[in-house]
Design an enzyme around this catalytic site. Structure first.
Site, short mmCIF file in Angstrom:
data_model
loop_
_atom_site.label_atom_id
_atom_site.label_comp_id
_atom_site.label_asym_id
_atom_site.label_seq_id
_atom_site.Cartn_x
_atom_site.Cartn_y
_atom_site.Cartn_z
N GLU A 159 8.49 -45.03 21.75
CA GLU A 159 8.31 -43.90 20.82
C GLU A 159 7.03 -43.11 20.99
O GLU A 159 6.21 -43.03 20.06
CB GLU A 159 8.43 -44.38 19.37
CG GLU A 159 9.78 -44.93 19.03
CD GLU A 159 10.03 -45.06 17.53
OE1 GLU A 159 9.09 -44.83 16.74
OE2 GLU A 159 11.17 -45.36 17.15
N GLU A 182 16.84 -49.13 19.28
CA GLU A 182 16.62 -49.49 17.87
C GLU A 182 17.59 -48.74 16.99
O GLU A 182 17.88 -47.57 17.23
CB GLU A 182 15.20 -49.11 17.39
CG GLU A 182 14.09 -50.01 17.87
CD GLU A 182 12.72 -49.57 17.36
OE1 GLU A 182 12.64 -48.95 16.28
OE2 GLU A 182 11.74 -49.84 18.05
#
Ligand code: PNW
Length: 487
Positions: free
Chosen positions: A203, A392
Site C-alpha cells: 500500500e 487483503e
C-alpha cells in the site's frame, strides 16, 4: 479519524444455547455434509488465505537485536494513536507463532500472507544483517510448511528502519530505495528456497500520503504535494528494485508482485459508457503508482494535473519501475469512487458519496461488495495481467464478547458473504483472480486506531493473549471447505 468504538450494552442472549446454537468453530462441524456446492463455486485450486503484518502482530520490539522502526517512534508521540496503545506487545506473535499457525490450519487456509520486519533483519536498514532476525522468519516459514500452508511474504508493510529516516529522510531519498533493493536481495537469497511468492511494498497508496502528506501514519510528516509525489515515485522505484533483486537473488521461479490498495473506481450504473469511464478513471486514479509500474510511464493527464509538482525521474528509473511482475496483488475494501461517463476532462466523473452511504464499524469502510467484482475485472483489462490476488479484504466489527464467551459477528459475515459472492461472479466470468487473503487472521494493532479496531477472524484478548474464534471463523472455514461463497 475519530472513530470511537461505541460502548454497546451486551445483548441478552440467554436461551441461545438452549436453542441449539453451538460455539463458533463447532458450528461448521455440525453442518450437514450436503451443502450445495455448485452455486457460488470458485475455480479449482483457488488459493484461500489469510493475512497479517509484522508490526501489527509480532510485538517483541526489543528482542533478539531488532532495530527501531518509524512506527516504534511514531506511536510514542502523544495523541497519534487513538487509544494510546503501541505495537510493543501486540499479539506476541513473535513467541506465539506456532499457536497462531495452528489457528490458520483450523480454518483450512492454504496460504498465509505475513510481512518481514526490515529492522529485525537489518537493524539499521543497511550494513550488517542480524542473523537472529532472519531466524525468526526461518522458523515461521518452516512451521507453515510443516502445516501444509504456503508462505506468502511481504517485504515492506510500513515498518521502515528508523535509522533510514534519520540518515536519509526515509522514502524522501532514493538512497532508501537502493538499500531496500539490497534488503530484498538478502531476504530472497535466504528464504526463497521455501517461499515461492513475494509481495514487494504494501500500500504505497496509503503510507506515502498518510505518512508524509497528512501526518496520520509514521513518520508523521505533512510535506508539500511536490515532495509527496516524489516520495510516491521513490516507492515505485523501490518496488522495481525489489522485483529485480528477487529475480537476481531468488530461486528460479519465485514469483513477485505489488500489494496495492488500488484506488477503487466502479461504474455507478452498468452501462458500456460508464464501464469505459470507470476503466479510464481506474487508470488515472492509480497513475502515480500501479499504472506506472504496469506500463512504465506516467499518463499525460497525471503529469498535466501534477504540473510543477510532478515527480522528477529518468527513463532508466521508469524501466526499473516497470520490471515485469508475476501477479498483481490488490487490497480491496471500500468502494472509493462511483464513476459516470463525462464529456469533460479525461472522460469520467466521480460522483459525490452521499452522507448516508452505509459503512462498517470503521467509518472509511463503506460497504460496496461490487468493488471486488469491478476492480479486478477492469484492472485485468487495463494491465493485461493473468494473475490477480486479493492480497487483503475484510472488515472491522463491534465484536462484543457475549456472556457465553462467544462473538457473534454476523456483520462481518454479511460483509464477507457479499464480497465473496461478487468475487465469485468475477471468477465465473473468467476474471483471472487466483486467490484471496482475508484481513485478518486475528485482531491486531490497527495503526492509528490502536487496539480499538478489530479485523480478526479470531478475537484477541490483549490482556491475556487468548484467541477465540468468532462466528466468522466458522463462516470462512465453510467457504474454504466448499470452495464457495455460500448463499
Ligand atoms: C490496510 N483506507 O490499511 C493495511 O494494509 C492493513 O495493515 C490494515 O490493518 C488494513 O488495511 C485494515 O485497515 C488500510 O482508509 C487502511 O481506505 C485504511 C484504508 C485502506 C487500507
Amino acid at each position: 479519524m475519530s472513530d470511537k468504538v461505541s460502548r454497546r450494552q451486551f445483548a441478552k442472549i440467554a436461551g441461545l444455547s438452549a436453542a441449539g446454537m453451538t460455539g463458533p468453530l463447532e458450528c461448521a462441524d455440525a453442518m450437514p455434509a450436503a451443502v450445495p456446492r455448485s452455486a457460488g463455486g470458485f475455480p479449482q485450486n483457488f488459493l484461500w488465505g489469510t493475512a497479517t503484518s509484522s508490526y501489527q502482530v509480532e510485538g517483541a520490539v526489543d528482542e533478539d537485536g531488532r532495530g527501531t522502526s518509524i512506527w516504534d517512534k511514531f506511536v510514542r508521540i502523544p495523541g497519534k494513536i487513538e487509544d494510546g496503545t503501541t505495537g510493543d506487545r501486540a499479539n506476541e506473535h513473535y513467541h506465539r507463532y506456532k499457536d497462531d499457525i495452528a489457528l490458520i490450519q483450523q480454518l483450512g487456509c492454504k496460504a498465509y500472507r505475513f510481512s518481514v520486519a526490515w529492522p529485525r533483519v537489518f537493524p539499521d536498514g543497511d550494513g550488517k544483517p542480524n542473523p537472529k532476525g532472519l531466524d525468526f522468519y526461518n522458523r515461521l516459514v518452516d512451521e507453515l510448511l510443516k502445516n501444509g500452508i504456503e508462505p506468502w511474504l511481504t517485504l515492506y508493510h510500513w515498518d521502515l528502519p528508523q535509522s533510514l529516516e534519520d540518515r536519509f529522510g526515509g522514502w524522501r531519498s532514493t538512497e532508501t530505495c537502493k538499500i531496500f533493493g539490497d534488503y530484498a536481495a538478502y531476504v530472497a537469497e535466504h528464504l526463497t528456497d521455501r517461499v515461492k511468492n513475494v509481495f514487494t511494498l504494501n500500500e504505497s497508496g496509503r503510507f506515502v500520503y498518510f505518512g508524509y502528506g497528512i501526518g496520520i501514519d509514521a513518520p508523521g510528516l505533512s510535506l508539500p504535494q511536490a515532495e509527496v509525489n516524489q516520495i510516491r515515485h521513490n516507492t515505485a522505484l523501490a518496488h522495481g528494485l525489489a522485483v529485480q533483486a528477487v529475480r537476481a537473488y531468488g530461486r528460479r521461479g519465485t514469483r513477485v508482485g505489488p500489494a496495492e490498495n488500488i484506488d477503487a473506481c466502479i461504474p455507478a450504473i452498468d452501462t458500456p459508457e460508464n464501464v469505459r469511464a470507470a476503466e479510464i478513471a481506474l487508470r488515472e486514479m492509480n497513475a502515480g503508482y500501479l499504472n506506472v509500474i504496469m506500463t512504465g510511464r506516467y499518463t499525460d493527464a497525471f503529469l498535466k494535473y501534477a504540473g510543477s509538482d510532478a515527480p522528477k525521474y529518468t527513463d532508466a528509473e521508469l524501466k526499473i519501475i516497470s520490471s515485469p511482475v508475476d501477479f498483481l496483488g490488490l487490497n480491496i475494501y471500500a468502494p472509493q469512487h462511483y464513476i459516470v461517463a463525462s464529456d469533460l476532462g479525461a472522460g469520467f466523473m466521480p460522483l459525490p458519496i452521499p452522507k448516508a452511504f452505509p459503512h462498517m464499524n470503521s467509518d472509511w469502510l463503506r460497504v460496496g461488495p461490487e468493488t471486488i467484482y469491478w476492480v479486478p475485472k477492469l484492472a485485468a483489462n487495463i494491465w493485461k495481467t493473468d494473475a490477480i490476488y486479493i492480497s487483503e479484504n475484510g472488515t472491522s466489527g463491534d465484536d462484543q464478547v457475549m456472556q457465553d464467551g462467544k462473538i457473534y459477528d454476523t456483520d462481518r459475515i454479511m460483509y464477507l458473504r457479499n464480497y465473496l459472492a461478487q468475487l465469485q461472479r468475477a471468477t465465473s466470468e473468467g476474471v483471472p483472480v487466483r486467490g484471496y487473503f482475508l484481513w485478518s487472521l486475528m485482531d491486531n494493532f490497527e495503526w492509528v486506531f490502536g487496539l480499538n479496531k478489530r479485523f480478526g477472524l479470531y478475537h484477541v484478548n490483549f490482556d491475556t493473549q487468548v484467541r477465540t474464534p468468532k462466528l466468522s471463523a466458522s463462516f470462512y472455514r465453510n467457504v474454504i471447505a466448499n470452495n464457495a461463497a455460500g448463499a
